[in-house]
Design an enzyme around this catalytic site. Structure first.
Site, PDB file in Angstrom:
ATOM      1  N   ASP A  48       0.888  -1.252   0.002  1.00 40.57           N
ATOM      2  CA  ASP A  48      -0.006   0.035  -0.001  1.00 40.57           C
ATOM      3  C   ASP A  48       1.016   1.384   0.035  1.00 40.57           C
ATOM      4  O   ASP A  48       0.332   2.405  -0.056  1.00 40.57           O
ATOM      5  CB  ASP A  48      -0.948   0.038   0.995  1.00 40.57           C
ATOM      6  CG  ASP A  48      -0.531  -0.016   2.589  1.00 40.57           C
ATOM      7  OD1 ASP A  48       0.810  -0.111   2.615  1.00 40.57           O
ATOM      8  OD2 ASP A  48      -1.134   0.141   3.571  1.00 40.57           O
ATOM      9  N   SER A  49       2.072   1.117   0.132  1.00 39.87           N
ATOM     10  CA  SER A  49       3.188   2.188  -0.300  1.00 39.87           C
ATOM     11  C   SER A  49       2.711   2.950  -1.636  1.00 39.87           C
ATOM     12  O   SER A  49       3.414   3.752  -1.970  1.00 39.87           O
ATOM     13  CB  SER A  49       4.392   1.632  -0.017  1.00 39.87           C
ATOM     14  OG  SER A  49       4.741   0.630  -0.807  1.00 39.87           O
ATOM     15  N   ASP A  87      -1.124  -5.979  -0.238  1.00 38.47           N
ATOM     16  CA  ASP A  87      -1.595  -5.511   0.884  1.00 38.47           C
ATOM     17  C   ASP A  87      -3.020  -5.274   1.180  1.00 38.47           C
ATOM     18  O   ASP A  87      -3.741  -4.576   0.132  1.00 38.47           O
ATOM     19  CB  ASP A  87      -0.965  -4.010   0.925  1.00 38.47           C
ATOM     20  CG  ASP A  87       0.521  -4.359   1.846  1.00 38.47           C
ATOM     21  OD1 ASP A  87       0.576  -5.008   2.816  1.00 38.47           O
ATOM     22  OD2 ASP A  87       1.159  -3.125   1.843  1.00 38.47           O
ATOM     23  N   LYS A 116      -1.370  -9.336   2.866  1.00 39.23           N
ATOM     24  CA  LYS A 116      -0.587  -8.868   4.185  1.00 39.23           C
ATOM     25  C   LYS A 116      -1.491  -7.656   4.909  1.00 39.23           C
ATOM     26  O   LYS A 116      -2.215  -7.026   4.194  1.00 39.23           O
ATOM     27  CB  LYS A 116       0.911  -8.245   3.598  1.00 39.23           C
ATOM     28  CG  LYS A 116       1.592  -7.832   4.733  1.00 39.23           C
ATOM     29  CD  LYS A 116       2.927  -7.195   4.668  1.00 39.23           C
ATOM     30  CE  LYS A 116       3.137  -6.072   3.798  1.00 39.23           C
ATOM     31  NZ  LYS A 116       2.720  -4.746   4.554  1.00 39.23           N
ATOM     32  N   GLU A 118      -1.521  -5.477   8.720  1.00 38.48           N
ATOM     33  CA  GLU A 118      -0.739  -4.928   9.893  1.00 38.48           C
ATOM     34  C   GLU A 118      -1.379  -5.126  11.258  1.00 38.48           C
ATOM     35  O   GLU A 118      -2.678  -4.968  11.259  1.00 38.48           O
ATOM     36  CB  GLU A 118      -0.533  -3.371   9.442  1.00 38.48           C
ATOM     37  CG  GLU A 118       0.103  -3.026   8.196  1.00 38.48           C
ATOM     38  CD  GLU A 118       0.256  -1.656   7.966  1.00 38.48           C
ATOM     39  OE1 GLU A 118      -0.124  -0.789   9.034  1.00 38.48           O
ATOM     40  OE2 GLU A 118       0.953  -1.131   6.892  1.00 38.48           O
ATOM     41  N   GLU A 185       9.078  -4.114  10.361  1.00 43.22           N
ATOM     42  CA  GLU A 185       9.299  -2.702  10.134  1.00 43.22           C
ATOM     43  C   GLU A 185       9.713  -2.004  11.357  1.00 43.22           C
ATOM     44  O   GLU A 185       9.006  -1.637  12.053  1.00 43.22           O
ATOM     45  CB  GLU A 185       8.317  -1.945   9.272  1.00 43.22           C
ATOM     46  CG  GLU A 185       8.755  -0.785   8.625  1.00 43.22           C
ATOM     47  CD  GLU A 185       7.580  -0.023   7.595  1.00 43.22           C
ATOM     48  OE1 GLU A 185       6.780  -0.950   7.336  1.00 43.22           O
ATOM     49  OE2 GLU A 185       7.864   0.730   7.241  1.00 43.22           O
TER      50      GLU A 185
HETATM   51  O1  KIV Z   1       3.549  -1.031   1.495  1.00 47.72           O
HETATM   52  C1  KIV Z   1       4.848  -1.505   1.472  1.00 47.72           C
HETATM   53  O2  KIV Z   1       5.575  -1.186   0.749  1.00 47.72           O
HETATM   54  C2  KIV Z   1       5.200  -2.242   2.839  1.00 47.72           C
HETATM   55  C3  KIV Z   1       6.511  -2.784   2.802  1.00 47.72           C
HETATM   56  C4  KIV Z   1       7.343  -1.487   3.427  1.00 47.72           C
HETATM   57  C5  KIV Z   1       6.878  -3.714   3.793  1.00 47.72           C
HETATM   58  O3  KIV Z   1       4.550  -2.759   3.511  1.00 47.72           O
END
Ligand code: KIV
Length: 303
Positions: A48-49, A87, A116, A118, A185
């Protein structure tokens, strides 16, 4: 075509067993996914970056399940050998267990092989339900960017003893709920090592030191595609922002000077057609009569 990576294969990888560290890189589109997959990474994370490095937001809270599905599909179309993990964005697994499973399924239907999310113990009901729906889940602990407001900023986590103990407990809770790997992280290296030794699944670090079972970096950071904030843990392996700016500036200069496009970069009419049309540039470029045959260059490879 090589061997496709799977979640069970990743789950079995521990450096303590003598395995090689895992390599994970983010990917958000087809060319990026192809590039990283050709480089031989183990996991492509549609992170989600995306919100920050591709869509220009200041944090990751702005992306939706629709956004994530759109970009996951682009990555999956490349059919990479690497495992595609997507994500679950903020608010897609915070409201109810049912919502969480449905949103995870959307990302799988878009092409992800795992999701993934959090958070630790408080996310266990969601993790268990998604795993029960046969979708592999990767955990993410420490500096969890979706909690940026609750954490008071992007700050290293687990620096006090209680906080470090809580992270280990969270990691164990996630393992009991069925995660196949955990991203760590922004945590001190000793804490990451403690967690890595405590859990049977691989840990994948970002700003978590060298004692993890793998490392992940954001695609744009590895390639130097952006020159904004550069966290301490980022190592740039190329300077593509600079190379790209120079290349586009060279293109602009060529357009402005008339050096682009050249004759080789131009489609031409067959000479006879051009002559029949009375096109003035035919005469200008090739003269009249016999030499016109030389400029017969039909469009044969449309792009
Ligand atoms: O969204 C992302 O890029 C991440 C990584 C930093 C692990 O979750």
């Amino acid at each position: 075509m090589g061997t496709r990576m799977t979640a069970p294969v990743i789950r079995a990888r521990k450096v303590a067993h003598g395995d090689e560290p895992l390599v994970m890189v983010t990917a958000y589109d087809a060319p990026g996914a192809r590039l990283a997959d050709d480089a031989g990474v183990d996991v492509l994370l549609v992170g989600d970056s995306l919100a920050m490095v591709v869509l220009g937001y200041d944090d990751t809270l702005q992306v939706t399940v629709d956004d994530m599905a759109h970009h996951t599909a682009a990555v999956a179309r490349v059919q990479p050998n690497a495992l595609v993990v997507a994500d679950l964005p903020w608010m897609s697994y915070h409201v109810s267990v049912e919502d969480s499973v449905r949103n995870a399924a959307r990302l799988v239907r878009a092409g992800a092989s795992a999701v993934k999310l959090e958070g630790g113990a408080k996310r266990v009901p969601m993790v268990s339900a998604i795993v029960d729906a046969e979708i592999p889940v990767m955990g993410h602990l420490g500096l969890t960017p979706q909690s940026v407001h609750a954490l008071g900023g992007f700050k290293v986590q687990g620096k006090e003893l209680d906080a470090a103990r809580a992270l280990v407990a969270d990691a164990e809770a996630l393992v009991d709920a069925g995660v196949f790997a955990i991203v760590l992280e922004g945590v001190p290296d000793v804490v990451a090592r403690w967690i890595t030794d405590a859990v049977p699944v691989p840990t994948i670090g970002i700003g978590a030191g060298r004692h993890c079972d793998g490392q992940v970096l954001v695609f744009h950071d590895v390639l130097g595609l952006q020159d904004g904030i550069r966290p301490k843990f980022v190592r740039r392996y190329a300077q593509l922002k600079q190379a790209g700016t120079e290349a586009i500036a060279a293109f602009a200069a060529d357009v402005r000077s008339g050096a682009f496009p050249s004759e080789e970069e131009t489609y031409h009419l067959p000479a006879a057609t051009a002559a029949a049309l009375g096109a003035p540039e035919v005469v200008e470029l090739y003269g009249s009569g016999a030499s016109m045959a030389a400029c017969s260059s039909p469009i044969s490879a449309p792009r």
